[in-house]
Design an enzyme around this catalytic site. Structure first.
Site, PDB file in Angstrom:
ATOM      1  N   SER A 120       0.834  -1.201   0.000  1.00 17.60           N
ATOM      2  CA  SER A 120       0.000   0.000   0.000  1.00 17.60           C
ATOM      3  C   SER A 120       0.874   1.259   0.000  1.00 17.60           C
ATOM      4  CB  SER A 120      -0.957  -0.033   1.192  1.00 17.60           C
ATOM      5  OG  SER A 120      -1.996   0.916   1.025  1.00 17.60           O
ATOM      6  N   LYS A 172     -21.666  17.144   8.469  1.00 17.91           N
ATOM      7  CA  LYS A 172     -20.574  17.395   9.406  1.00 17.91           C
ATOM      8  C   LYS A 172     -20.220  16.146  10.196  1.00 17.91           C
ATOM      9  CE  LYS A 172     -17.456  19.631  11.600  1.00 17.91           C
ATOM     10  NZ  LYS A 172     -16.183  19.875  10.913  1.00 17.91           N
TER      11      LYS A 172
END
Length: 308
Positions: A120, A172
């Site tokens: 990765s 949010k």
């Protein structure tokens, strides 16, 4: 006669000095051709990374500082990145990857040596170097991006926990574990993942000189062994760190056995007096030592340790 002897002696001395200087110059040149070893250990995170009692690992601040040191050291002709990392933050990997490219632009050779795992984000860094060495059993690849998410709503209900929040906008509290994700939010996050993924495969395509479509075929998140990665073109050579050192020396045009210098190597004293350990020792010592500066003076503490 006496003057002739003096002249001959002076000539011999000057010749000897020239030989010594010439020999010294050659010796310095040989000494100056160094290869820096920089270790990338643990999860790659922004800032200071994994800051613990005895060490800091995987943080971009330290890695970038070491890359800058290697770039500024005229004696360093090549750098070997010894990567032993499962990956980590995409922004952190990108930040270090860009510094690797700057290091290469300065004329330094940069080669990767993979340890147990370089996957990765670890592979992101490797793809930014000129040549990649891996052991046959190294785990690498895992080219992809994901955002972890857990929904604990049902568990909260069972234990009687009801979360409430006051928020400035509908998104949010995206990824909040106490409510299901909306289709709109899922699409937003998928768009972010796709964007970062595209940047990742672009780095691999450019670093490995591959077509984007070919990289996409390999970049489905799966892990490869070093053997498999070499067959697929994700790795250049099979070998250990010293094979990578020899390869870096050849690329840099270093003749003979190169001098190795580990960057970021921490001494026992640095481990005891640096970072968080320093603050912890202050807290432990100050309450028991009323005259701490005087009593600590024999320990020859570094000047930047201000005990007050």
């Amino acid at each position: 006669m006496h003057k002739k002897v003096v002249v001959i002696l002076l000539l011999l001395l000057l010749t000897g000095a020239a030989v010594v200087l010439n020999g010294s110059g050659h010796w310095k040149k040989a000494e100056s051709e160094k290869i820096a070893i920089i270790h990338v250990e643990g999860v790659i995170l922004g800032g200071r990374g994994q800051s613990g009692f005895l060490s800091e690992q995987g943080g971009t601040d330290q890695l970038i500082r070491l890359l800058h040191q290697a770039r500024d050291d005229q004696a360093v002709k090549a750098v070997v990145l010894r990567i032993n990392s499962p990956g980590g933050s995409a922004p952190a990997s990108q930040e270090v990857g860009e510094e690797i490219m700057k290091l290469r632009s300065s004329g330094k050779v940069v080669v990767t040596s993979m340890g147990d795992i370089a996957a990765s984000g670890g592979y992101w860094l490797a793809a930014c170097t000129e040549r990649i060495y891996a052991n046959p059993t190294t785990l690498t690849g895992s080219i992809g991006v994901y955002i972890p998410y857990a929904n604990w709503e049902e568990l909260f209900k069972k234990v009687g926990i009801q979360q409430e929040k006051i928020k400035s906008g509908p998104h949010k509290d995206i990824l909040s574990p106490d409510r299901p994700m909306t289709p709109e939010e899922r699409a937003m996050l998928q768009s972010m993942v796709d964007d970062i993924y595209q940047q990742f495969i672009q780095v691999v395509a450019e670093g490995r000189n591959m077509e984007l479509e070919r990289v996409r075929q390999l970049a489905d998140g799966r892990v490869y062994t070093g053997n498999q990665a070499k067959e697929l073109g994700l790795v250049d050579e099979l070998g250990n760190m010293y094979d990578a050192v020899e390869g870096a020396a050849a690329l840099a045009g270093i003749h003979g056995k190169p001098k190795l210098q580990e960057y970021g190597k921490t001494s026992p004293w640095q481990m005891l007096t640096g970072g968080e350990t320093q603050g912890l020792l202050r807290q432990m010592l100050l309450p028991t030592l009323p005259n701490a500066p005087q009593q600590l003076a024999p320990l020859a503490l570094p000047e930047n340790w201000q005990v007050k």
